[in-house]
Design a protein around this motif. Sequence first.
Motif, PDB file in Angstrom:
ATOM      1  N   LEU A  87       0.827  -1.215   0.000  1.00 59.10           N
ATOM      2  CA  LEU A  87       0.000   0.000   0.000  1.00 59.10           C
ATOM      3  C   LEU A  87       0.856   1.258   0.000  1.00 59.10           C
ATOM      4  O   LEU A  87       0.514   2.252  -0.648  1.00 59.10           O
ATOM      5  CB  LEU A  87      -0.887   0.023   1.242  1.00 59.10           C
ATOM      6  N   PHE A  88       1.963   1.203   0.735  1.00 60.20           N
ATOM      7  CA  PHE A  88       2.820   2.374   0.926  1.00 60.20           C
ATOM      8  C   PHE A  88       4.205   2.117   0.334  1.00 60.20           C
ATOM      9  O   PHE A  88       4.527   1.004  -0.073  1.00 60.20           O
ATOM     10  CB  PHE A  88       2.960   2.682   2.425  1.00 60.20           C
ATOM     11  N   SER A  89       5.021   3.156   0.320  1.00 58.30           N
ATOM     12  CA  SER A  89       6.398   3.063  -0.149  1.00 58.30           C
ATOM     13  C   SER A  89       7.314   3.752   0.845  1.00 58.30           C
ATOM     14  O   SER A  89       6.922   4.729   1.491  1.00 58.30           O
ATOM     15  CB  SER A  89       6.564   3.729  -1.527  1.00 58.30           C
ATOM     16  N   PHE A 222      -0.277  -1.104  -5.110  1.00 59.06           N
ATOM     17  CA  PHE A 222      -1.700  -1.448  -4.981  1.00 59.06           C
ATOM     18  C   PHE A 222      -2.372  -0.431  -4.072  1.00 59.06           C
ATOM     19  O   PHE A 222      -1.739   0.163  -3.193  1.00 59.06           O
ATOM     20  CB  PHE A 222      -1.869  -2.862  -4.410  1.00 59.06           C
ATOM     21  N   LYS A 223      -3.667  -0.235  -4.282  1.00 59.91           N
ATOM     22  CA  LYS A 223      -4.431   0.704  -3.481  1.00 59.91           C
ATOM     23  C   LYS A 223      -5.698   0.036  -2.963  1.00 59.91           C
ATOM     24  O   LYS A 223      -6.111  -1.023  -3.456  1.00 59.91           O
ATOM     25  CB  LYS A 223      -4.778   1.954  -4.290  1.00 59.91           C
ATOM     26  N   MET A 224      -6.317   0.656  -1.975  1.00 60.08           N
ATOM     27  CA  MET A 224      -7.485   0.076  -1.339  1.00 60.08           C
ATOM     28  C   MET A 224      -8.644  -0.089  -2.317  1.00 60.08           C
ATOM     29  O   MET A 224      -8.936   0.804  -3.118  1.00 60.08           O
ATOM     30  CB  MET A 224      -7.947   0.951  -0.166  1.00 60.08           C
ATOM     31  N   SER A 225      -9.286  -1.241  -2.228  1.00 56.09           N
ATOM     32  CA  SER A 225     -10.518  -1.477  -2.961  1.00 56.09           C
ATOM     33  C   SER A 225     -11.655  -1.662  -1.973  1.00 56.09           C
ATOM     34  O   SER A 225     -12.548  -0.822  -1.870  1.00 56.09           O
ATOM     35  CB  SER A 225     -10.389  -2.704  -3.866  1.00 56.09           C
ATOM     36  N   THR A 226     -11.606  -2.750  -1.193  1.00 60.29           N
ATOM     37  CA  THR A 226     -12.615  -2.982  -0.164  1.00 60.29           C
ATOM     38  C   THR A 226     -11.957  -3.545   1.083  1.00 60.29           C
ATOM     39  O   THR A 226     -10.903  -4.184   1.016  1.00 60.29           O
ATOM     40  CB  THR A 226     -13.703  -3.967  -0.635  1.00 60.29           C
ATOM     41  N   TYR A 227     -12.583  -3.295   2.232  1.00 59.83           N
ATOM     42  CA  TYR A 227     -12.124  -3.868   3.490  1.00 59.83           C
ATOM     43  C   TYR A 227     -13.331  -4.221   4.336  1.00 59.83           C
ATOM     44  O   TYR A 227     -14.178  -3.373   4.613  1.00 59.83           O
ATOM     45  CB  TYR A 227     -11.220  -2.878   4.239  1.00 59.83           C
ATOM     46  N   THR A 228     -13.417  -5.486   4.729  1.00 62.18           N
ATOM     47  CA  THR A 228     -14.464  -5.952   5.629  1.00 62.18           C
ATOM     48  C   THR A 228     -13.787  -6.539   6.847  1.00 62.18           C
ATOM     49  O   THR A 228     -13.104  -7.567   6.758  1.00 62.18           O
ATOM     50  CB  THR A 228     -15.350  -7.023   4.957  1.00 62.18           C
ATOM     51  N   SER A 229     -13.937  -5.867   7.993  1.00 62.06           N
ATOM     52  CA  SER A 229     -13.263  -6.294   9.215  1.00 62.06           C
ATOM     53  C   SER A 229     -13.607  -7.741   9.543  1.00 62.06           C
ATOM     54  O   SER A 229     -14.760  -8.160   9.473  1.00 62.06           O
ATOM     55  CB  SER A 229     -13.670  -5.385  10.374  1.00 62.06           C
ATOM     56  N   GLY A 230     -12.574  -8.505   9.886  1.00 63.28           N
ATOM     57  CA  GLY A 230     -12.761  -9.900  10.236  1.00 63.28           C
ATOM     58  C   GLY A 230     -12.878 -10.829   9.058  1.00 63.28           C
ATOM     59  O   GLY A 230     -12.941 -12.052   9.232  1.00 63.28           O
ATOM     60  N   GLN A 231     -12.881 -10.265   7.840  1.00 58.40           N
ATOM     61  CA  GLN A 231     -13.037 -11.108   6.652  1.00 58.40           C
ATOM     62  C   GLN A 231     -11.887 -10.928   5.652  1.00 58.40           C
ATOM     63  O   GLN A 231     -11.128 -11.865   5.413  1.00 58.40           O
ATOM     64  CB  GLN A 231     -14.377 -10.825   5.969  1.00 58.40           C
TER      65      GLN A 231
END
Length: 372
Positions: A87-89, A222-231
């Motif tokens: 995600l970062f550099s 790469f960059k954020m698309s989706t995030y579902t906590s615990g999944q």
Amino acid sequence: MKKLARTGLLIVASLGVLSACAYGSEDSSGDDGNSSGETVEDSGEEAEEGSGGQSGGKVSIPIVADPTFNPWHPNAYAESNVVNRVLFSGLTKPGEDLVPSPSLAESWETSEDELEWTFQVREDVLWHDGETFDSEDVSYTFNEIVLNEELGANGASFFGDVEEVVADDEFTVTFKLSNPVAALPAYLGFNSEILPEHIFNGEDPWDLSSFNKDNAVGTGPFKMSTYTSGQSVVLERNEDYFGDTALLDEVEYKVLADSNTHVAQILSGELSIFSLEDTASIERIEQQDGVDVYPRETTQFYWLSLNQEHEKYQEPLVRQAITHAINRENIIDTVLQGYGTIADHGISPALEEYYRDDVETLAYDPDEASLL
């Protein structure tokens, strides 16, 4: 202060487990939706000549807990590092033989007294939200977060000799030190990614949950698309990345705390790749069609630390006797299923440039141990 002598035992091999269906388009499964276990040859457009792969598809990788999208956060543990590194550099990154190589910084030099390191940063880098990266992001990350002792930033101890970081101009930044630190460029390439000043300025860097636990903005491939906590966390390719554009469309990190689930899902095709540490299930994995195991030497050591405040451990012959008395090869064969190397000194064979095999060795020899 305790004096400890370390007796090297083993260097553990890393086992990369890779499913043959790891790379491919969304329709790379069979008609019933189950993984076919076959390598998909037409999963995307041909990559550029010499790139060594095809573009398109995604991989699924396990992590053991929900990540924190902030490399300096005190709660950013191993599961976070894996995600944050793409995600970062950082200003640098590990290159060949682990020698620091350019990343956000194109070049660097040190002053004659080695108390200043000046970095020229790239002028073509965009944050994932379209804002321009510059030296202010570097100075902010270090001055306001890393060097702020009250915050207790993760990894800040590596930068204890850094007094301040100065943005000399838009794309030049200088680290001012209290003592020479020859390894500074190496430290800057290890979980030391830069954060966006335009988002964090004026905010508590640990309480900014909209970033740390939701929609992180980096400069990585790469960059954020989706995030579902615990999944799961799903990242998508950053088309504006300053380096070589990634071949994969997506990388999915599945939150799976149980290592047994990792094994079950690699066998079922639900995971693409993971690093296996417990070799108890290695035979079952190796027998599975479409799944390959790739051993790699690592720099991970197991050792015994002998407290030299005890007089008996101050004697070198006693320490040598202990080494002679341990059947290290048997431990490798039985506990590690053969995936390990005897550690005869403090540098792993994985570091080929620095490793030497012409050192004195202490083989398993109970009789010699008794004599000593």
